[in-house]
Design a protein around this motif. Structure first.
Motif, PDB file in Angstrom:
ATOM      1  N   ASN A  63      -5.323  -5.401   9.068  1.00 51.77           N
ATOM      2  CA  ASN A  63      -6.056  -5.725   7.842  1.00 51.77           C
ATOM      3  C   ASN A  63      -5.103  -6.033   6.695  1.00 51.77           C
ATOM      4  OD1 ASN A  63      -8.632  -5.461   8.938  1.00 51.77           O
ATOM      5  ND2 ASN A  63      -8.739  -3.275   8.497  1.00 51.77           N
ATOM      6  N   LEU A  64      -3.988  -5.305   6.637  1.00 51.01           N
ATOM      7  CA  LEU A  64      -2.982  -5.573   5.612  1.00 51.01           C
ATOM      8  C   LEU A  64      -2.409  -6.974   5.765  1.00 51.01           C
ATOM      9  CD1 LEU A  64      -0.976  -4.782   3.345  1.00 51.01           C
ATOM     10  CD2 LEU A  64       0.481  -3.790   5.146  1.00 51.01           C
ATOM     11  N   ARG A 124       4.913  -0.900   7.304  1.00 55.95           N
ATOM     12  CA  ARG A 124       4.606  -1.473   5.993  1.00 55.95           C
ATOM     13  C   ARG A 124       5.891  -1.783   5.225  1.00 55.95           C
ATOM     14  NH1 ARG A 124      -0.846  -0.460   3.983  1.00 55.95           N
ATOM     15  NH2 ARG A 124      -2.080   0.498   5.637  1.00 55.95           N
ATOM     16  N   SER A 153      -5.712   3.657  15.449  1.00 55.58           N
ATOM     17  CA  SER A 153      -6.301   3.679  14.105  1.00 55.58           C
ATOM     18  C   SER A 153      -5.372   3.030  13.079  1.00 55.58           C
ATOM     19  CB  SER A 153      -6.607   5.118  13.690  1.00 55.58           C
ATOM     20  OG  SER A 153      -5.424   5.905  13.693  1.00 55.58           O
ATOM     21  N   VAL A 154      -4.063   3.202  13.260  1.00 61.56           N
ATOM     22  CA  VAL A 154      -3.094   2.617  12.341  1.00 61.56           C
ATOM     23  C   VAL A 154      -2.966   1.116  12.585  1.00 61.56           C
ATOM     24  CG1 VAL A 154      -0.701   2.724  11.531  1.00 61.56           C
ATOM     25  CG2 VAL A 154      -1.879   4.813  12.226  1.00 61.56           C
ATOM     26  N   GLN A 190      -5.307  -0.782  10.417  1.00 59.49           N
ATOM     27  CA  GLN A 190      -4.874  -0.821   9.015  1.00 59.49           C
ATOM     28  C   GLN A 190      -3.803  -1.886   8.794  1.00 59.49           C
ATOM     29  OE1 GLN A 190      -3.628   3.135   7.967  1.00 59.49           O
ATOM     30  NE2 GLN A 190      -5.512   4.073   8.729  1.00 59.49           N
ATOM     31  N   VAL A 191      -2.842  -1.963   9.713  1.00 59.36           N
ATOM     32  CA  VAL A 191      -1.758  -2.933   9.572  1.00 59.36           C
ATOM     33  C   VAL A 191      -2.292  -4.358   9.748  1.00 59.36           C
ATOM     34  CG1 VAL A 191       0.428  -3.733  10.535  1.00 59.36           C
ATOM     35  CG2 VAL A 191       0.010  -1.283  10.254  1.00 59.36           C
ATOM     36  N   GLY A 226       0.771  -1.232   0.000  1.00 62.49           N
ATOM     37  CA  GLY A 226       0.000   0.000   0.000  1.00 62.49           C
ATOM     38  C   GLY A 226       0.802   1.281   0.000  1.00 62.49           C
ATOM     39  N   GLY A 284       3.278   3.967  10.847  1.00 65.32           N
ATOM     40  CA  GLY A 284       2.542   2.939  10.125  1.00 65.32           C
ATOM     41  C   GLY A 284       3.155   2.634   8.773  1.00 65.32           C
ATOM     42  N   GLN A 285       3.641   3.674   8.086  1.00 66.49           N
ATOM     43  CA  GLN A 285       4.299   3.454   6.795  1.00 66.49           C
ATOM     44  C   GLN A 285       5.611   2.699   6.972  1.00 66.49           C
ATOM     45  OE1 GLN A 285       4.387   7.614   5.619  1.00 66.49           O
ATOM     46  NE2 GLN A 285       2.864   7.244   4.017  1.00 66.49           N
TER      47      GLN A 285
END
Length: 355
Positions: free
Chosen positions: A201-202, A168, A194-195, A198-199, A148, A164-165
């Motif tokens: 789910n990734l 990733r 919140s992050v 996302q992680v 992503g 968060g990036q």
């Protein structure tokens, strides 16, 4: 998902003791830190096994042992039928391609002097047979896209990304060699809530896409449930209870698991008022001086004389052996009994997964 076939990974009697010494010239061993003290579990193809427990229980040491960052004191780690603790040289290097790790802290696990392209492409330097040099930039850009991130970020440095990036980027690096197992050592604990979603789910998407198996280590039980098929609860170097996610959360039988679940925040005020909060007394014993018998007995409200002399086996409790219900799962307690800790309404809410 789980599998009825031979497990992809099997850990048996895993032990890691760190010797304590005294003296400078003539070092004398005075004891040992028993970080991991007899751990057994299996991991199937495409499955996620969550390992939870307090800080210092040995979770991260298990992760390092699986990835070859530490050598076990005893026990076996069998990958596809082969004990990898006995391997060395090229044979061990080949196995390491298939077991990669995502580290806890995205701020310290990435070299600040290297570009993102160099960080993700570094596994190809160690395993040049995995990708020809002329194709590496394209592969790195594909990996950035898979997790992503913009493929044009290859020339940027870690300080130019958020937490968060950065995580990733760490996940992309772990995927570079197309491993079969990823060991995730508290991969979201340093991130905002919140992050974290996302992680998680990734990771779930990548597992479905690449048929990955995860060993997911965390201390947050709600996060572990979102991603795990099975859960193992660790205390002071050993697994004290293991089972499917619904068994552990909805039908815990070990007092330590029940205490952990009672500490999970419940957003519903009505449910919070009607649940029992279990407060453990005392501190976690030192791994250099583990209590005799059951190592949880010094903090357990059920402890009796038997607990001080007899080590409880990790097995289905006798009271549940003839039953086919969810309480019939392994628990290392002489007096195991089922106890509903998380309110049913909250349990169903947690089971929906992150947004």
């Amino acid at each position: 998902m789980t599998s009825d076939t031979e497990p992809l990974l099997e850990v048996s009697g895993l032990v890691k003791h760190y010797p304590l010494t005294r003296g400078i010239l003539f070092k004398k061993q005075t004891g040992a830190v028993k970080a991991v003290d007899g751990v057994d579990f299996t991991l199937a193809q495409g499955e996620t096994l969550g390992i939870v427990g307090e800080s210092g229980c040995g979770k991260s040491t298990v992760a390092k042992l699986l990835c070859g960052l530490e050598q076990p004191t005893a026990g076996t780690i069998t990958f596809k039928g082969e004990d990898i603790t006995r391997l060395s040289g090229k044979a061990l290097k080949a196995v390491r391609r298939n077991i990669q790790m995502v580290f806890q802290d995205p701020y310290t696990s990435l070299n600040p002097r290297m570009t993102v392209g160099d960080i993700i492409g570094e596994p190809y330097d160690i395993h040049p047979e995995a990708a020809p040099k002329t194709d590496r930039r394209r592969r790195v850009q594909e990996l950035l896209d898979v997790v992503g991130l913009n493929p044009e970020y290859v020339n940027r440095y870690p300080h130019q990304f958020s937490g968060g990036q950065r995580q990733r980027i760490g996940i992309a690096r772990a995927l570079a060699l197309r491993p079969e197992i990823i060991v995730a050592d508290e991969p979201v604990s340093a991130l905002d809530v919140s992050v974290q979603a996302q992680v998680i789910n990734l990771l779930a998407r990548l597992q479905a896409e690449f048929d990955l198996s995860y060993l997911f280590i965390a201390h947050d039980l709600s996060i572990v449930r979102h991603i795990s098929d099975r859960i193992a609860v660790m205390y002071l170097g050993r697994i004290v209870e293991t089972g499917r996610d619904t068994q552990i959360y909805d039908h815990p039988t070990h007092p330590y698991t029940q205490a952990l679940l009672s500490a999970v925040p419940v957003p519903d005020p009505d449910a919070r008022e009607h649940r029992e909060r279990i407060i453990l007394t005392g501190d976690v014993p030192s791994p250099t001086n583990i209590p005799s018998g059951c190592r949880f007995r010094t903090r357990c409200w059920k402890a009796q004389a038997r607990c001080a002399v007899e080590v409880p086996a990790l097995a289905v409790p006798a009271a549940f052996r003839d039953a086919a219900g969810p309480a019939a799962h392994p628990s290392a307690c002489h007096f195991a009994e089922e106890k509903q800790v998380v309110p049913p309404e909250e349990s169903r809410l947690n089971g929906n997964g992150p947004g």
